[in-house]
Design a protein around this motif. Structure first.
Motif, PDB file in Angstrom:
ATOM      1  N   ARG A   1      13.332 -10.426  -8.254  1.00 24.56           N
ATOM      2  CA  ARG A   1      12.058 -10.537  -7.538  1.00 24.56           C
ATOM      3  C   ARG A   1      11.752  -9.205  -6.857  1.00 24.56           C
ATOM      4  O   ARG A   1      11.940  -9.052  -5.656  1.00 24.56           O
ATOM      5  CB  ARG A   1      12.128 -11.657  -6.516  1.00 24.56           C
ATOM      6  N   PRO A   2      11.271  -8.244  -7.651  1.00 26.18           N
ATOM      7  CA  PRO A   2      10.996  -6.924  -7.074  1.00 26.18           C
ATOM      8  C   PRO A   2       9.844  -6.991  -6.080  1.00 26.18           C
ATOM      9  O   PRO A   2       8.844  -7.664  -6.320  1.00 26.18           O
ATOM     10  CB  PRO A   2      10.634  -6.069  -8.285  1.00 26.18           C
ATOM     11  N   ALA A   3      10.020  -6.293  -4.964  1.00 25.02           N
ATOM     12  CA  ALA A   3       8.986  -6.302  -3.932  1.00 25.02           C
ATOM     13  C   ALA A   3       8.638  -4.856  -3.578  1.00 25.02           C
ATOM     14  O   ALA A   3       8.068  -4.156  -4.389  1.00 25.02           O
ATOM     15  CB  ALA A   3       9.474  -7.087  -2.725  1.00 25.02           C
ATOM     16  N   GLY A   4       8.995  -4.410  -2.395  1.00 25.51           N
ATOM     17  CA  GLY A   4       8.669  -3.055  -1.961  1.00 25.51           C
ATOM     18  C   GLY A   4       9.402  -1.988  -2.761  1.00 25.51           C
ATOM     19  O   GLY A   4      10.493  -2.217  -3.266  1.00 25.51           O
ATOM     20  N   MET A   5       8.758  -0.822  -2.867  1.00 24.43           N
ATOM     21  CA  MET A   5       9.349   0.291  -3.622  1.00 24.43           C
ATOM     22  C   MET A   5       9.075   1.605  -2.917  1.00 24.43           C
ATOM     23  O   MET A   5       8.121   1.732  -2.162  1.00 24.43           O
ATOM     24  CB  MET A   5       8.730   0.404  -5.015  1.00 24.43           C
TER      25      MET A   5
ATOM     26  N   LEU B   1       3.577   3.924  -9.586  1.00 22.97           N
ATOM     27  CA  LEU B   1       4.594   2.968 -10.013  1.00 22.97           C
ATOM     28  C   LEU B   1       4.296   1.628  -9.372  1.00 22.97           C
ATOM     29  O   LEU B   1       3.961   1.558  -8.179  1.00 22.97           O
ATOM     30  CB  LEU B   1       5.984   3.442  -9.607  1.00 22.97           C
ATOM     31  N   VAL B   2       4.396   0.564 -10.167  1.00 22.96           N
ATOM     32  CA  VAL B   2       4.055  -0.780  -9.697  1.00 22.96           C
ATOM     33  C   VAL B   2       5.161  -1.763 -10.078  1.00 22.96           C
ATOM     34  O   VAL B   2       5.547  -1.841 -11.247  1.00 22.96           O
ATOM     35  CB  VAL B   2       2.716  -1.264 -10.309  1.00 22.96           C
TER      36      VAL B   2
ATOM     37  N   ILE C   1       0.837  -1.190   0.000  1.00 20.10           N
ATOM     38  CA  ILE C   1       0.000   0.000   0.000  1.00 20.10           C
ATOM     39  C   ILE C   1       0.879   1.249   0.000  1.00 20.10           C
ATOM     40  O   ILE C   1       1.983   1.230   0.532  1.00 20.10           O
ATOM     41  CB  ILE C   1      -0.952  -0.014   1.220  1.00 20.10           C
ATOM     42  N   SER C   2       0.375   2.299  -0.627  1.00 20.79           N
ATOM     43  CA  SER C   2       1.084   3.575  -0.647  1.00 20.79           C
ATOM     44  C   SER C   2       0.063   4.697  -0.582  1.00 20.79           C
ATOM     45  O   SER C   2      -1.034   4.585  -1.143  1.00 20.79           O
ATOM     46  CB  SER C   2       1.906   3.708  -1.934  1.00 20.79           C
ATOM     47  N   SER C   3       0.430   5.747   0.095  1.00 22.27           N
ATOM     48  CA  SER C   3      -0.449   6.916   0.107  1.00 22.27           C
ATOM     49  C   SER C   3      -0.316   7.649  -1.217  1.00 22.27           C
ATOM     50  O   SER C   3       0.678   7.514  -1.922  1.00 22.27           O
ATOM     51  CB  SER C   3      -0.100   7.843   1.273  1.00 22.27           C
ATOM     52  N   ALA C   4      -1.351   8.416  -1.556  1.00 20.84           N
ATOM     53  CA  ALA C   4      -1.355   9.213  -2.782  1.00 20.84           C
ATOM     54  C   ALA C   4      -1.460  10.687  -2.391  1.00 20.84           C
ATOM     55  O   ALA C   4      -1.975  11.014  -1.321  1.00 20.84           O
ATOM     56  CB  ALA C   4      -2.528   8.805  -3.670  1.00 20.84           C
ATOM     57  N   PRO C   5      -0.972  11.582  -3.246  1.00 20.98           N
ATOM     58  CA  PRO C   5      -0.956  13.009  -2.905  1.00 20.98           C
ATOM     59  C   PRO C   5      -2.334  13.604  -2.615  1.00 20.98           C
ATOM     60  O   PRO C   5      -2.447  14.544  -1.856  1.00 20.98           O
ATOM     61  CB  PRO C   5      -0.344  13.678  -4.134  1.00 20.98           C
ATOM     62  N   ASN C   6      -3.388  13.051  -3.172  1.00 19.95           N
ATOM     63  CA  ASN C   6      -4.727  13.609  -3.002  1.00 19.95           C
ATOM     64  C   ASN C   6      -5.412  13.139  -1.716  1.00 19.95           C
ATOM     65  O   ASN C   6      -6.600  13.376  -1.521  1.00 19.95           O
ATOM     66  CB  ASN C   6      -5.601  13.269  -4.210  1.00 19.95           C
TER      67      ASN C   6
ATOM     68  N   GLY D   1       5.118  -4.224  -4.914  1.00 16.45           N
ATOM     69  CA  GLY D   1       5.303  -2.878  -4.394  1.00 16.45           C
ATOM     70  C   GLY D   1       4.648  -1.804  -5.245  1.00 16.45           C
ATOM     71  O   GLY D   1       4.612  -1.901  -6.469  1.00 16.45           O
ATOM     72  N   VAL D   2       4.113  -0.791  -4.567  1.00 16.48           N
ATOM     73  CA  VAL D   2       3.511   0.352  -5.234  1.00 16.48           C
ATOM     74  C   VAL D   2       4.007   1.626  -4.565  1.00 16.48           C
ATOM     75  O   VAL D   2       4.311   1.628  -3.370  1.00 16.48           O
ATOM     76  CB  VAL D   2       1.963   0.316  -5.175  1.00 16.48           C
TER      77      VAL D   2
END
Length: 123
Positions: free
Chosen positions: A91-95, A63-64, A10-15, A53-54
């Motif tokens: 194996r990409p995970a968190g970003m 970005l995903v 999960i990631s927060s978004a600017p809005n 990751g997002v």
């Protein structure tokens, strides 16, 4: 927030909203009211392998990381998705992304964090 299919990252978004990746499925974008705004696979016609990751950059692009396809895609608010990383990930995970155009990807397949520089629009 209910009715998610195996929420992972999960990631927060600017809005004031947020973005959630679902295991073996999709990435969903929610408004600050917790109502579903869109599904990235539906909005962009993009098929994910296993989204992980997002993060959301300073321009509001999402970005995903796709664990199965070993890629990172950028989904701009308007326009088509852009593949930012297509090689070098096991194996990409968190970003996370910085305000200076840097992308940090935790690669669990190589036990490291990889740093990429990107610029979608001219500075």
């Amino acid at each position: 927030v209910h009715d998610l299919q195996g929420p992972r990252y999960i990631s927060s978004a600017p809005n004031g909203g947020f973005v959630v990746s679902e295991e073996c499925g999709d990435v969903k974008v929610f408004m600050s009211s917790h109502k579903l705004l869109c599904s990235l696979s539906s909005k962009y016609g993009h098929q994910f392998g296993n989204p992980a990751g997002v993060c959301v950059d300073r321009d509001g692009s999402i970005l995903v990381a796709d664990e199965q396809r070993r890629t990172v895609h950028l989904f701009p608010e308007h326009g088509a998705p852009i593949c930012l990383v297509s090689m070098g990930l096991r194996r990409p995970a968190g970003m996370a992304c910085s305000s200076f155009g840097r992308l940090f990807v935790a690669d669990t397949g190589e036990n490291c964090v990889k740093v990429f520089k990107y610029c979608v629009r001219p500075p």
